[in-house]
Scaffold this motif. Structure first.
Motif, PDB file in Angstrom:
ATOM      1  N   LEU A  59       0.832  -1.209   0.000  1.00  0.00           N
ATOM      2  CA  LEU A  59       0.000   0.000   0.000  1.00  0.00           C
ATOM      3  C   LEU A  59       0.867   1.259   0.000  1.00  0.00           C
ATOM      4  CD1 LEU A  59      -2.933  -0.963   2.405  1.00  0.00           C
ATOM      5  CD2 LEU A  59      -2.791  -1.156  -0.080  1.00  0.00           C
ATOM      6  N   PHE A  60       1.893   1.275   0.825  1.00  0.00           N
ATOM      7  CA  PHE A  60       2.896   2.341   0.780  1.00  0.00           C
ATOM      8  C   PHE A  60       3.998   1.803  -0.124  1.00  0.00           C
ATOM      9  CE2 PHE A  60       4.173   6.295   3.012  1.00  0.00           C
ATOM     10  CZ  PHE A  60       5.447   6.442   2.496  1.00  0.00           C
ATOM     11  N   LYS A  61       3.913   2.096  -1.403  1.00  0.00           N
ATOM     12  CA  LYS A  61       4.734   1.429  -2.408  1.00  0.00           C
ATOM     13  C   LYS A  61       5.685   2.402  -3.078  1.00  0.00           C
ATOM     14  CE  LYS A  61       4.228  -1.690  -6.379  1.00  0.00           C
ATOM     15  NZ  LYS A  61       3.240  -2.423  -7.210  1.00  0.00           N
ATOM     16  N   ILE A  62       6.917   1.954  -3.296  1.00  0.00           N
ATOM     17  CA  ILE A  62       7.894   2.792  -3.986  1.00  0.00           C
ATOM     18  C   ILE A  62       8.402   2.085  -5.235  1.00  0.00           C
ATOM     19  CG2 ILE A  62       8.607   3.818  -1.796  1.00  0.00           C
ATOM     20  CD1 ILE A  62      11.319   2.276  -2.193  1.00  0.00           C
TER      21      ILE A  62
ATOM     22  N   ILE B 174       6.642   7.438  -5.033  1.00  0.00           N
ATOM     23  CA  ILE B 174       5.976   6.900  -3.842  1.00  0.00           C
ATOM     24  C   ILE B 174       4.483   6.899  -4.110  1.00  0.00           C
ATOM     25  CG2 ILE B 174       5.648   7.144  -1.345  1.00  0.00           C
ATOM     26  CD1 ILE B 174       8.162   9.001  -1.396  1.00  0.00           C
ATOM     27  N   ASP B 175       3.894   5.725  -4.116  1.00  0.00           N
ATOM     28  CA  ASP B 175       2.458   5.611  -4.350  1.00  0.00           C
ATOM     29  C   ASP B 175       1.796   5.085  -3.088  1.00  0.00           C
ATOM     30  OD1 ASP B 175       0.117   5.791  -5.727  1.00  0.00           O
ATOM     31  OD2 ASP B 175       0.466   4.084  -7.052  1.00  0.00           O
ATOM     32  N   GLY B 176       0.753   5.765  -2.635  1.00  0.00           N
ATOM     33  CA  GLY B 176       0.031   5.293  -1.461  1.00  0.00           C
ATOM     34  C   GLY B 176       0.280   6.089  -0.207  1.00  0.00           C
ATOM     35  N   CYS B 177       1.077   7.141  -0.291  1.00  0.00           N
ATOM     36  CA  CYS B 177       1.264   7.992   0.891  1.00  0.00           C
ATOM     37  C   CYS B 177      -0.045   8.725   1.165  1.00  0.00           C
ATOM     38  CB  CYS B 177       2.380   9.002   0.650  1.00  0.00           C
ATOM     39  SG  CYS B 177       2.675  10.119   2.048  1.00  0.00           S
TER      40      CYS B 177
ATOM     41  N   ILE C  66       3.913  10.658  -5.292  1.00  0.00           N
ATOM     42  CA  ILE C  66       4.966  11.634  -5.007  1.00  0.00           C
ATOM     43  C   ILE C  66       6.198  11.213  -5.794  1.00  0.00           C
ATOM     44  CG2 ILE C  66       6.456  12.632  -3.236  1.00  0.00           C
ATOM     45  CD1 ILE C  66       4.258  12.034  -1.199  1.00  0.00           C
ATOM     46  N   SER C  67       6.719  12.118  -6.615  1.00  0.00           N
ATOM     47  CA  SER C  67       7.903  11.824  -7.412  1.00  0.00           C
ATOM     48  C   SER C  67       9.057  12.714  -6.960  1.00  0.00           C
ATOM     49  CB  SER C  67       7.619  12.066  -8.906  1.00  0.00           C
ATOM     50  OG  SER C  67       8.773  11.788  -9.683  1.00  0.00           O
TER      51      SER C  67
ATOM     52  N   ALA D 193       8.441   8.149   4.569  1.00  0.00           N
ATOM     53  CA  ALA D 193       7.853   7.139   5.458  1.00  0.00           C
ATOM     54  C   ALA D 193       8.107   7.493   6.918  1.00  0.00           C
ATOM     55  CB  ALA D 193       8.426   5.758   5.135  1.00  0.00           C
ATOM     56  N   LYS D 194       9.298   7.997   7.224  1.00  0.00           N
ATOM     57  CA  LYS D 194       9.608   8.416   8.595  1.00  0.00           C
ATOM     58  C   LYS D 194       8.691   9.551   9.046  1.00  0.00           C
ATOM     59  CE  LYS D 194      14.466   7.366   9.538  1.00  0.00           C
ATOM     60  NZ  LYS D 194      15.756   8.008   9.901  1.00  0.00           N
ATOM     61  N   LEU D 195       8.438  10.498   8.147  1.00  0.00           N
ATOM     62  CA  LEU D 195       7.533  11.598   8.482  1.00  0.00           C
ATOM     63  C   LEU D 195       6.140  11.064   8.817  1.00  0.00           C
ATOM     64  CD1 LEU D 195       8.575  14.190   5.742  1.00  0.00           C
ATOM     65  CD2 LEU D 195       9.001  14.372   8.204  1.00  0.00           C
ATOM     66  N   PHE D 196       5.715  10.062   8.075  1.00  0.00           N
ATOM     67  CA  PHE D 196       4.426   9.431   8.338  1.00  0.00           C
ATOM     68  C   PHE D 196       4.435   8.723   9.696  1.00  0.00           C
ATOM     69  CE2 PHE D 196       1.851   5.482   7.920  1.00  0.00           C
ATOM     70  CZ  PHE D 196       0.594   6.068   7.937  1.00  0.00           C
TER      71      PHE D 196
END
Length: 359
Positions: free
Chosen positions: A8-11, A26-29, A80-81, A140-143
């Motif tokens: 789901l959080f996919k790169i 980054i897809d799914g953020c 997110i690119s 991901a860390k920010l999340f």
């Protein structure tokens, strides 16, 4: 084709060591996340080359730009690119191995698989690719910060020099020295060993230990997608990694079950364990205790000495060490390990949201 990671959080990463740029999608953020560009840049600075006397002297600022997925400082929920330009590639340093296979590199295997290889710095097989992972891991860390999860790593071993266990040190001191070991005395010994190895025109391996605190209980799937299995896959996908263990790891085989079992107790309504040989994961699912693991990195394959090998025609050849390379990869690998761990935990957190109806 193995360029994507996560559910789901996919790169998806792209780019080569000596190409125009590296990048990640980054897809799914989730939408609405504050994207702290200074934090992302600082994570890239921790990984970038040329940061000390014990790392490669390639000079890359690793400055990134956001191409999509962020508006007014927040994630929009769309891909997110992130793009990182290469600015200090010296492809001529690799012309001498255009037709030769470097020992313990991916030259031969890439040539066998694809019938073509980018010999400039190893192309896609170069550890330069991990810059894109660190950028994604920073998001991901920010999340994870939003939910109170802390992901950190440090150098726990170089050669035969070992640091104490993670709970015996102040991990906030990891960035106080160039080798990223929180024990100052051990760090000095590690730095001296790496520096001497560099002077000897050789390389040395080491271990990076990862620690994840405040992980919610219940993350991970019970069969094929166990939490520790995904962490292992994440770490073993990093260049130069040769081993992964979590919790008691291989030392656990020396213990009796009566010693190894983590006994439960009630801590003011919260389930805790008296010990943590399980490394925060039981049955493939997090139990709320610290998740800790070790990642073993081999010595960097390029050494500044001549080595016998063969060329593409199978004839004997001599490979000469040239270019700019790390004498020991582990100091720069610390943020890479953190990034991959953060990506795994962020992904499983989102997956867990789909596992049951809300209370």
């Amino acid at each position: 084709m193995g360029n994507s990671f996560g559910t789901l959080f996919k790169i998806t990463t792209f780019g080569e060591s000596h190409g125009k740029a590296l990048g990640v999608i980054i897809d799914g953020c989730p939408a609405g996340l504050d994207i702290d560009e200074t934090f992302i840049q600082n994570e890239l600075i921790r990984r970038k080359p040329g940061q000390s006397k014990i790392t490669t002297q390639r000079k890359e600022n690793d400055e990134f730009e956001i191409l999509s997925g962020v508006f007014e400082g927040k994630s929009t929920g769309t891909p997110i690119s992130l793009l990182i330009h290469n600015t200090d590639a010296k492809s001529k340093d690799y012309s001498h191995i255009a037709e030769k296979y470097r020992p313990s590199h991916a030259d031969y295997t890439y040539d066998t698989k694809y019938g073509i290889r980018d010999y400039r710095g190893g192309g896609r097989s170069s550890a330069r690719e991990t810059a894109a992972r660190v950028a994604a891991g920073a998001v991901a860390k920010l999340f994870l910060k939003k939910i109170g999860v802390d992901v950190t790593a440090y150098v726990s071993q170089v050669g035969t020099i070992q640091a104490p266990e993670y709970h015996e040190m102040d991990l906030s001191k990891t960035e106080d020295n160039i080798v990223r070991c929180p024990d100052p005395k051990v760090a000095e010994e590690m730095i001296a060993l790496i520096d001497q190895t560099r002077k000897n025109q050789d390389t040395i391996g080491g271990v990076v230990t990862g620690v994840i605190k405040n992980t919610p209980a219940g993350l991970g799937e019970p069969v094929f997608d166990k939490l520790h299995a995904e962490l292992g896959k994440a770490m073993l996908s990093i260049n130069a990694v040769k081993g992964f263990e979590y919790g008691s790891g291989f030392k656990g085989v020396e213990m009796y079950g009566s010693e190894h079992n983590d006994l439960f107790y009630n801590d003011e309504g919260k389930v805790k364990t008296k010990t943590n040989h399980s490394g925060g994961i039981q049955g493939g699912i997090s139990n709320g205790e610290d998740i800790y693991f070790n990642v073993a990195f081999k010595p960097v394959a390029t050494i500044m000495k001549d080595q016998p090998s063969i060329d593409k025609t199978g004839d004997d050849a001599t490979v000469s060490g040239k270019g700019r390379h790390d004498p020991c990869v582990v100091p720069r690998a610390v943020p890479i390990v953190e990034a991959m761990a953060a990506l795994v935990i962020a992904d499983f957190f989102l997956i867990n949201k789909t596992s049951k109806l809300s209370d």
